[in-house]
Design an enzyme around this catalytic site. Sequence first.
Site, PDB file in Angstrom:
ATOM      1  N   CYS A 165      -3.811   9.198   6.357  1.00 39.12           N
ATOM      2  CA  CYS A 165      -2.847   8.111   6.180  1.00 39.12           C
ATOM      3  C   CYS A 165      -3.521   6.744   6.216  1.00 39.12           C
ATOM      4  O   CYS A 165      -2.963   5.759   5.735  1.00 39.12           O
ATOM      5  CB  CYS A 165      -1.757   8.183   7.249  1.00 39.12           C
ATOM      6  N   GLU A 189       0.879  17.943  11.916  1.00 40.52           N
ATOM      7  CA  GLU A 189       0.241  17.558  13.167  1.00 40.52           C
ATOM      8  C   GLU A 189       0.744  16.216  13.681  1.00 40.52           C
ATOM      9  O   GLU A 189       1.003  16.049  14.876  1.00 40.52           O
ATOM     10  CB  GLU A 189      -1.278  17.500  12.961  1.00 40.52           C
TER      11      GLU A 189
END
Length: 446
Positions: free
Chosen positions: A58, A198
């Site tokens: 990200c 996650e």
Amino acid sequence: MSVFALGLNHTTAPVDLRGRFAFTLEQLAPTLLTFQQRVQPASAPASRAPEAAILSTCNRTELYCAAGPQLVRPAIEWLAGVGGVGADALKNHAYVLEGGEAARHAFRVASGLDSMVLGEPQILGQMKQAVREADVAGTLGTTLHQLFQRSFAVAKEVRTSTEIGSHSISMAAAAVRLAAQLFEDLREIKVLFVGAGEMIELAATHFAAKTPRQMVVANRTLERGEKLATRLGAEAMRLADLPARLHEFDAVISCTASTLPIIGLGAVERALKARKHRPMFMVDLAVPRDIEPEVARLSDIYLYTVDDLSALVQTAGEKRQAAVAQAEAIIETGVQSFVHWLDQRATVPLIQALQAQTDAWRETEIARARKLLAKGTDVEAVLDALSRGLTQKMLHGTLAELHGADSVQRQQLAGTVSRLFLRGEWTPELRTAAARAANDDDTSRS
């Protein structure tokens, strides 16, 4: 062959631009193969294809290559095409690091020093997964394998020898802190987690510690969502049901691998209307975005992206600075070791060529010796001829270079030859002997 890293991250590019270059795990292997095909000349053998690996999170997308510097520009053009932007536009937000600088960057990334959250441990696992995908695709190669294995070793030493990890505030913890600023009591809110990866698991774990009134996990695959929900004591629902139930939740935390937003402006407007404009707290941890950016303009909506959380995860103080300095010293040692290894690798073709040449000489002399033995020539004479033939072949080029050099070059060559063959100092006697040998060699050639 050298290495270079081409990338953009949270410090060089906004989240919307980073989203254009995000890859899912499933996309990495085929993308790497496409990259090789695009930048490798059609006439080049497959064995000369550039080594490549892609790290996509990200916060960053980085392409690591083991190849010549001439491939940097084609790599930029390829990546720009993937994101649908011009090469010059990409260069405004990207970085290209070569050789030792590329290694230093990889080591800092693995150690959590280049992360938005200083010392965060997730990036190491993400890098290991990127390496596995490159290995599966067959694009890893010896040089990148060394680079990444050394990155992992350095990261392990940093985490065990310094306190860098103790100064880490995760994105998940930061999201909880933001929510606590908006709501008086987190035990009274309902929280929706979109996704089951996650990052969502980490966020849900942090929120669960605050015992909110209700937690729901929405995922495209209901079975996976149910597994996470069971561990958290939460409820699971299908992602398709999200628009109809969005109004039920005070906080929405989203992080999926979708390439398009899954929570649109219209859905949020309808949810606000049903909530009678009670505020909603939303965190979009996905890259590309899960929540349309226009949502942030709505009154009563508090939307945060990964970039918006950066201010909350910065820590300061003497302990932090000491840990960083210690980590940087460990990284620098690792960089010097890798650069030394890389320099040694540059001599491999020369070593291989020398070995091939000496093998050819040896085979020639052995074949000549066998012929002499077959004719009945004395063994001692054959061995003498064999040894002389080998030494003459090995020294011929050296003596020719000494003879053909001018006085300055001959002095430099003499020192090199002395180190290589004599393992001693270049004495006047040896200089005279070398000059005589060079003249003798020249006479024999004429």
